[in-house]
Design a protein around this motif. Structure first.
Motif, PDB file in Angstrom:
ATOM      1  N   ARG A   5       6.592 -17.298  13.004  1.00 57.49           N
ATOM      2  CA  ARG A   5       7.067 -16.809  14.296  1.00 57.49           C
ATOM      3  C   ARG A   5       8.577 -16.939  14.401  1.00 57.49           C
ATOM      4  O   ARG A   5       9.275 -16.037  14.852  1.00 57.49           O
ATOM      5  N   GLN A   6       9.097 -18.097  13.919  1.00 55.63           N
ATOM      6  CA  GLN A   6      10.548 -18.333  13.956  1.00 55.63           C
ATOM      7  C   GLN A   6      11.286 -17.272  13.145  1.00 55.63           C
ATOM      8  O   GLN A   6      12.302 -16.736  13.579  1.00 55.63           O
ATOM      9  N   GLN A   7      10.765 -16.949  11.974  1.00 60.33           N
ATOM     10  CA  GLN A   7      11.379 -15.936  11.123  1.00 60.33           C
ATOM     11  C   GLN A   7      11.352 -14.565  11.804  1.00 60.33           C
ATOM     12  O   GLN A   7      12.341 -13.835  11.776  1.00 60.33           O
ATOM     13  N   MET A   8      10.224 -14.214  12.438  1.00 59.36           N
ATOM     14  CA  MET A   8      10.132 -12.924  13.135  1.00 59.36           C
ATOM     15  C   MET A   8      11.120 -12.863  14.300  1.00 59.36           C
ATOM     16  O   MET A   8      11.770 -11.843  14.521  1.00 59.36           O
ATOM     17  N   ASP A   9      11.232 -13.969  15.042  1.00 54.87           N
ATOM     18  CA  ASP A   9      12.172 -14.004  16.172  1.00 54.87           C
ATOM     19  C   ASP A   9      13.615 -13.877  15.693  1.00 54.87           C
ATOM     20  O   ASP A   9      14.407 -13.126  16.261  1.00 54.87           O
ATOM     21  N   ASP A  10      13.969 -14.609  14.626  1.00 53.76           N
ATOM     22  CA  ASP A  10      15.332 -14.568  14.105  1.00 53.76           C
ATOM     23  C   ASP A  10      15.704 -13.188  13.561  1.00 53.76           C
ATOM     24  O   ASP A  10      16.857 -12.769  13.654  1.00 53.76           O
ATOM     25  N   GLN A  11      14.742 -12.480  13.000  1.00 51.73           N
ATOM     26  CA  GLN A  11      14.999 -11.148  12.451  1.00 51.73           C
ATOM     27  C   GLN A  11      14.894 -10.056  13.512  1.00 51.73           C
ATOM     28  O   GLN A  11      15.209  -8.912  13.235  1.00 51.73           O
ATOM     29  N   GLY A  12      14.372 -10.412  14.682  1.00 52.92           N
ATOM     30  CA  GLY A  12      14.201  -9.422  15.744  1.00 52.92           C
ATOM     31  C   GLY A  12      13.092  -8.435  15.444  1.00 52.92           C
ATOM     32  O   GLY A  12      13.161  -7.266  15.853  1.00 52.92           O
ATOM     33  N   SER A  13      12.057  -8.863  14.751  1.00 51.44           N
ATOM     34  CA  SER A  13      10.960  -7.974  14.370  1.00 51.44           C
ATOM     35  C   SER A  13      10.143  -7.559  15.592  1.00 51.44           C
ATOM     36  O   SER A  13       9.738  -8.394  16.393  1.00 51.44           O
ATOM     37  N   GLN A  14       9.898  -6.254  15.715  1.00 50.33           N
ATOM     38  CA  GLN A  14       9.088  -5.711  16.801  1.00 50.33           C
ATOM     39  C   GLN A  14       7.781  -5.110  16.287  1.00 50.33           C
ATOM     40  O   GLN A  14       6.857  -4.879  17.060  1.00 50.33           O
ATOM     41  N   THR A  15       7.708  -4.833  14.988  1.00 53.25           N
ATOM     42  CA  THR A  15       6.508  -4.241  14.399  1.00 53.25           C
ATOM     43  C   THR A  15       6.119  -5.045  13.160  1.00 53.25           C
ATOM     44  O   THR A  15       6.915  -5.851  12.643  1.00 53.25           O
ATOM     45  N   VAL A  16       4.922  -4.795  12.665  1.00 50.71           N
ATOM     46  CA  VAL A  16       4.468  -5.455  11.437  1.00 50.71           C
ATOM     47  C   VAL A  16       5.366  -5.046  10.272  1.00 50.71           C
ATOM     48  O   VAL A  16       5.753  -5.865   9.441  1.00 50.71           O
ATOM     49  N   ALA A  17       5.723  -3.779  10.200  1.00 48.99           N
ATOM     50  CA  ALA A  17       6.586  -3.308   9.125  1.00 48.99           C
ATOM     51  C   ALA A  17       7.922  -4.038   9.139  1.00 48.99           C
ATOM     52  O   ALA A  17       8.449  -4.417   8.084  1.00 48.99           O
ATOM     53  N   GLN A  18       8.480  -4.260  10.315  1.00 47.83           N
ATOM     54  CA  GLN A  18       9.746  -4.985  10.410  1.00 47.83           C
ATOM     55  C   GLN A  18       9.571  -6.453  10.000  1.00 47.83           C
ATOM     56  O   GLN A  18      10.430  -7.034   9.345  1.00 47.83           O
ATOM     57  N   ALA A  19       8.456  -7.053  10.368  1.00 43.23           N
ATOM     58  CA  ALA A  19       8.214  -8.452  10.021  1.00 43.23           C
ATOM     59  C   ALA A  19       8.019  -8.635   8.516  1.00 43.23           C
ATOM     60  O   ALA A  19       8.388  -9.659   7.954  1.00 43.23           O
ATOM     61  N   MET A  20       7.489  -7.621   7.852  1.00 44.79           N
ATOM     62  CA  MET A  20       7.187  -7.721   6.423  1.00 44.79           C
ATOM     63  C   MET A  20       8.318  -7.249   5.522  1.00 44.79           C
ATOM     64  O   MET A  20       8.218  -7.354   4.313  1.00 44.79           O
ATOM     65  N   ARG A  21       9.422  -6.757   6.069  1.00 48.08           N
ATOM     66  CA  ARG A  21      10.450  -6.132   5.243  1.00 48.08           C
ATOM     67  C   ARG A  21      11.135  -7.091   4.267  1.00 48.08           C
ATOM     68  O   ARG A  21      11.689  -6.657   3.270  1.00 48.08           O
ATOM     69  N   TYR A  22      11.135  -8.383   4.497  1.00 54.59           N
ATOM     70  CA  TYR A  22      11.756  -9.345   3.586  1.00 54.59           C
ATOM     71  C   TYR A  22      10.707 -10.116   2.771  1.00 54.59           C
ATOM     72  O   TYR A  22      11.018 -11.121   2.159  1.00 54.59           O
ATOM     73  N   THR A  23       9.475  -9.650   2.772  1.00 52.87           N
ATOM     74  CA  THR A  23       8.401 -10.328   2.031  1.00 52.87           C
ATOM     75  C   THR A  23       8.345  -9.767   0.612  1.00 52.87           C
ATOM     76  O   THR A  23       8.219  -8.556   0.432  1.00 52.87           O
ATOM     77  N   PRO A  24       8.417 -10.624  -0.405  1.00 47.95           N
ATOM     78  CA  PRO A  24       8.386 -10.147  -1.791  1.00 47.95           C
ATOM     79  C   PRO A  24       7.086  -9.414  -2.110  1.00 47.95           C
ATOM     80  O   PRO A  24       5.998  -9.851  -1.726  1.00 47.95           O
ATOM     81  N   GLY A  25       7.201  -8.268  -2.795  1.00 45.90           N
ATOM     82  CA  GLY A  25       6.024  -7.526  -3.224  1.00 45.90           C
ATOM     83  C   GLY A  25       5.396  -6.651  -2.170  1.00 45.90           C
ATOM     84  O   GLY A  25       4.378  -6.024  -2.429  1.00 45.90           O
ATOM     85  N   VAL A  26       5.973  -6.583  -0.959  1.00 39.83           N
ATOM     86  CA  VAL A  26       5.427  -5.768   0.108  1.00 39.83           C
ATOM     87  C   VAL A  26       6.422  -4.664   0.433  1.00 39.83           C
ATOM     88  O   VAL A  26       7.580  -4.930   0.724  1.00 39.83           O
ATOM     89  N   LEU A  27       5.958  -3.405   0.353  1.00 45.06           N
ATOM     90  CA  LEU A  27       6.805  -2.259   0.692  1.00 45.06           C
ATOM     91  C   LEU A  27       6.299  -1.661   1.988  1.00 45.06           C
ATOM     92  O   LEU A  27       5.102  -1.441   2.148  1.00 45.06           O
ATOM     93  N   THR A  28       7.172  -1.417   2.929  1.00 43.63           N
ATOM     94  CA  THR A  28       6.788  -0.828   4.198  1.00 43.63           C
ATOM     95  C   THR A  28       7.624   0.413   4.459  1.00 43.63           C
ATOM     96  O   THR A  28       8.743   0.546   3.964  1.00 43.63           O
ATOM     97  N   ASN A  29       7.087   1.338   5.232  1.00 42.20           N
ATOM     98  CA  ASN A  29       7.817   2.562   5.614  1.00 42.20           C
ATOM     99  C   ASN A  29       8.019   2.559   7.111  1.00 42.20           C
ATOM    100  O   ASN A  29       7.200   2.201   7.867  1.00 42.20           O
TER     101      ASN A  29
END
Length: 131
Positions: free
Chosen positions: A107-131
């Protein structure tokens, strides 16, 4: 007696025969012992061969049960460091004991990155590609 079966059911099976005095049911059980087949009475002196039903309970090997504090697996955690994941293994297993790579987005990581969607939350996760 009349004993009915299909050729496929008895293909390759042999019996040692029978000697002595038995009731029909006892004789059929003795002859079929170890074959995986059983003779089922159809009333009167008619029987049908079929695959043996499994009546015994399945014995499972001993299980080693270990406990630990669920801590941050189910609740909130501080920062980016996750020690447990309930989703990766469908148990709350410590990540250090998991035999696969597991990435946890806190949750802390999502808040710090300002993630509003699952794709935004996963954008810095290794091995996961989002559009």
């Amino acid at each position: 007696i009349t004993l009915s079966s299909t050729p496929q059911l008895t293909d390759g099976l042999h019996s040692n025969g029978l000697q002595g005095q038995y009731t029909t049911d006892q004789a059929l059980r003795q002859l079929l012992n170890g074959s995986g087949l059983e003779a089922v009475s159809q009333g009167g002196r008619n029987y049908v061969l079929q695959a043996q039903r499994q009546n015994s309970a399945l014995a499972l090997p001993d299980t080693d049960i270990r406990s630990f504090s669920l801590g941050n697996a189910l609740g909130s955690m501080e920062g980016y460091n996750a020690t447990h994941s309930q989703v990766a293994t469908k148990t709350s297993m410590p990540l250090v004991e998991t035999s696969q790579s597991v990435s946890v987005v806190t949750r802390q990581q999502m808040d710090d990155q300002g993630s509003q969607t699952v794709a935004q939350a996963m954008r810095y996760t290794p091995g996961v590609l989002t559009n």
